[in-house]
Design a protein around this motif. Structure first.
Motif, short mmCIF file in Angstrom:
data_model
loop_
_atom_site.label_atom_id
_atom_site.label_comp_id
_atom_site.label_asym_id
_atom_site.label_seq_id
_atom_site.Cartn_x
_atom_site.Cartn_y
_atom_site.Cartn_z
N GLU A 43 0.81 -1.21 0.00
CA GLU A 43 0.00 0.00 0.00
C GLU A 43 0.84 1.27 0.00
N ASN A 44 2.11 1.16 0.49
CA ASN A 44 2.95 2.36 0.58
C ASN A 44 3.53 2.80 -0.76
N ASP A 45 3.33 2.01 -1.82
CA ASP A 45 3.84 2.33 -3.16
C ASP A 45 5.36 2.45 -3.18
N ILE A 46 6.02 1.85 -2.20
CA ILE A 46 7.48 1.86 -2.14
C ILE A 46 8.03 0.44 -2.24
N GLU A 61 8.66 -14.56 2.06
CA GLU A 61 8.32 -13.29 1.44
C GLU A 61 9.63 -12.65 1.00
N LEU A 62 9.78 -12.45 -0.29
CA LEU A 62 10.96 -11.82 -0.86
C LEU A 62 10.61 -10.38 -1.16
N THR A 63 11.36 -9.42 -0.61
CA THR A 63 10.90 -8.04 -0.70
C THR A 63 12.04 -7.06 -0.93
N ALA A 64 11.71 -5.99 -1.62
CA ALA A 64 12.66 -4.91 -1.91
C ALA A 64 11.83 -3.65 -2.19
N THR A 65 12.52 -2.54 -2.42
CA THR A 65 11.83 -1.33 -2.86
C THR A 65 11.61 -1.40 -4.37
N LEU A 66 10.60 -0.69 -4.84
CA LEU A 66 10.28 -0.69 -6.26
C LEU A 66 11.46 -0.19 -7.09
N GLU A 67 12.16 0.80 -6.56
CA GLU A 67 13.36 1.32 -7.21
C GLU A 67 14.54 1.09 -6.26
N PRO A 68 15.58 0.39 -6.72
CA PRO A 68 16.74 0.17 -5.85
C PRO A 68 17.27 1.50 -5.30
N GLN A 70 15.72 3.32 -2.96
CA GLN A 70 14.67 4.06 -2.27
C GLN A 70 14.74 3.80 -0.76
N GLU A 71 14.34 4.78 0.01
CA GLU A 71 14.24 4.58 1.45
C GLU A 71 12.97 3.78 1.75
N SER A 72 13.13 2.71 2.52
CA SER A 72 11.99 1.85 2.84
C SER A 72 11.47 2.17 4.23
N PRO A 73 10.14 2.22 4.41
CA PRO A 73 9.60 2.47 5.75
C PRO A 73 9.84 1.32 6.70
N TRP A 74 10.03 0.12 6.18
CA TRP A 74 10.36 -1.06 7.00
C TRP A 74 11.71 -1.60 6.55
N TRP A 75 12.55 -1.93 7.50
CA TRP A 75 13.80 -2.67 7.23
C TRP A 75 14.67 -1.97 6.19
N ASP A 76 14.82 -0.66 6.32
CA ASP A 76 15.56 0.08 5.30
C ASP A 76 17.01 -0.38 5.19
N HIS A 78 18.27 -3.24 6.02
CA HIS A 78 18.29 -4.60 5.48
C HIS A 78 18.18 -4.58 3.95
N MET A 79 17.35 -3.70 3.42
CA MET A 79 17.18 -3.66 1.97
C MET A 79 18.35 -2.96 1.29
N GLN A 80 18.80 -1.83 1.85
CA GLN A 80 19.90 -1.10 1.23
C GLN A 80 21.17 -1.94 1.18
N LYS A 81 21.38 -2.78 2.21
CA LYS A 81 22.63 -3.52 2.32
C LYS A 81 22.46 -5.02 2.06
N ASP A 82 21.36 -5.40 1.42
CA ASP A 82 21.14 -6.79 1.01
C ASP A 82 21.32 -7.76 2.18
N ALA A 83 20.47 -7.61 3.18
CA ALA A 83 20.60 -8.43 4.39
C ALA A 83 20.29 -9.90 4.15
N GLY A 84 19.39 -10.19 3.20
CA GLY A 84 18.90 -11.57 3.10
C GLY A 84 17.87 -11.79 4.19
N PRO A 85 18.11 -12.72 5.13
CA PRO A 85 17.16 -12.90 6.23
C PRO A 85 16.91 -11.58 6.95
N THR A 86 15.64 -11.24 7.12
CA THR A 86 15.29 -9.90 7.59
C THR A 86 14.34 -9.91 8.77
N ALA A 87 13.24 -10.64 8.68
CA ALA A 87 12.20 -10.62 9.71
C ALA A 87 11.37 -11.88 9.57
N TRP A 88 10.47 -12.09 10.54
CA TRP A 88 9.59 -13.25 10.44
C TRP A 88 8.30 -12.99 11.19
#
Length: 289
Positions: A43-46, A61-68, A70-76, A78-88
């Motif tokens: 819903e956040n369009d990010i 659940e495999l997740t990233a921002t729509l545009e590499p 972008q600042e993510s409201p969740w787990w920013d 983790h996404m910017q630095k390619d964390a892999g395992p993130t949450a559960w």
């Protein structure tokens, strides 16, 4: 035994894999014969996501921002630095009651909060989420989720690429922690759990604790500066590896290149040896009773 058949308060719903580029995460799993299904944007369009679901109903659940980038409201981070395992997440059937119980035992709770969205095929679903503890959403402790529409609206399991295979579910989440004793107490308080079993895995580089009949494995580094210690410096407490559950070890050894076979808490365990998984920082193991 590790697996999804647990007490309802710690029933594994899904595990999140985060990174900078969703197509790279999808491609890494596709290279192993596990092709995810695209599940649309949030819903956040990010953020957007794909799903890889298994026979027992658990899923990645495999997740990233729509545009590499972008600042993510969740787990920013983790996404910017390619964390892999993130949450559960843990699946519950009466989230308000479970939240009250957890809060009464002294664990901070945020929510439940209602959400809803459409999948790419137009299927609509609604659900509630609650965050536990003081760390980032779903990291040190899982978040809770309850569906208000059929669960199949949110995720279709199994995904065709793993249907009718021996890979039957996400068997365990390995949560990396800076302090194992403190982490044990955090989990015991939140979920009213007994004392865990413990063991050490020198090759994995961690002291481990497992709560019987749950998918929870806690891990703390054996030495400063090892891979897990470095990961905790970057991402703080949270998932550091995931374990798939196999119903046929021979078929799994034919399917994947496996390494580091050992035993964790009476289950047979080995790690999938894959350069593509290494590129997205995913430690993915397979276990079988």
């Amino acid at each position: 035994m590790l697996g999804r058949q647990q007490d309802e308060h710690v029933r594994l719903d899904h595990a999140v894999i985060g990174g900078n580029d969703l197509s790279e995460i999808d491609d890494a799993f596709d290279s192993l014969g596990m092709e995810p299904t695209y599940a649309g944007k949030l819903e956040n369009d990010i953020n957007h996501l794909s799903q890889l679901g298994f026979e027992d109903g658990s899923y990645f659940e495999l997740t990233a921002t729509l545009e590499p980038g972008q600042e993510s409201p969740w787990w920013d981070v983790h996404m910017q630095k390619d964390a892999g395992p993130t949450a559960w997440a843990v699946e519950v059937t009466n989230i308000a009651s479970v939240v009250d119980e957890i809060a009464e035992r002294g664990t901070p709770v945020d929510g439940p909060n209602e959400f809803g969205r459409e999948r790419p095929d137009g299927t609509y679903f609604e659900y509630e989420l609650a965050t536990l503890g003081t760390k980032e959403f779903g990291t040190q402790l899982p978040f809770l989720i309850e569906d208000h529409t059929p669960r199949s609206n949110r995720v279709s399991t199994p995904t065709p690429s793993v249907a009718d295979t021996e890979l039957v579910g996400v068997g365990a989440v390995v949560v990396g922690l800076g302090d194992l004793d403190d982490g044990i107490e955090v989990y015991r308080q939140a979920f009213d759990l007994p004392e865990p079993s413990r063991q050490t895995d020198e090759e994995f580089g961690a002291e481990l604790a497992h709560f019987p009949d749950t998918p929870i494995v806690l891990a703390t580094p054996l030495a400063a500066g090892n891979w897990l210690a470095d990961r905790l410096e970057t991402f703080d407490d949270g998932p550091c590896a995931y374990l798939l559950r196999s119903s046929d070890w021979d078929r799994t050894t034919e399917r994947f290149s496996l390494t580091g076979e050992s035993s964790w808490f009476d289950d047979r365990l080995a790690w999938i040896d894959s350069e593509r998984l290494d590129e997205i920082n995913v430690n993915l193991g397979v276990l079988s009773p």
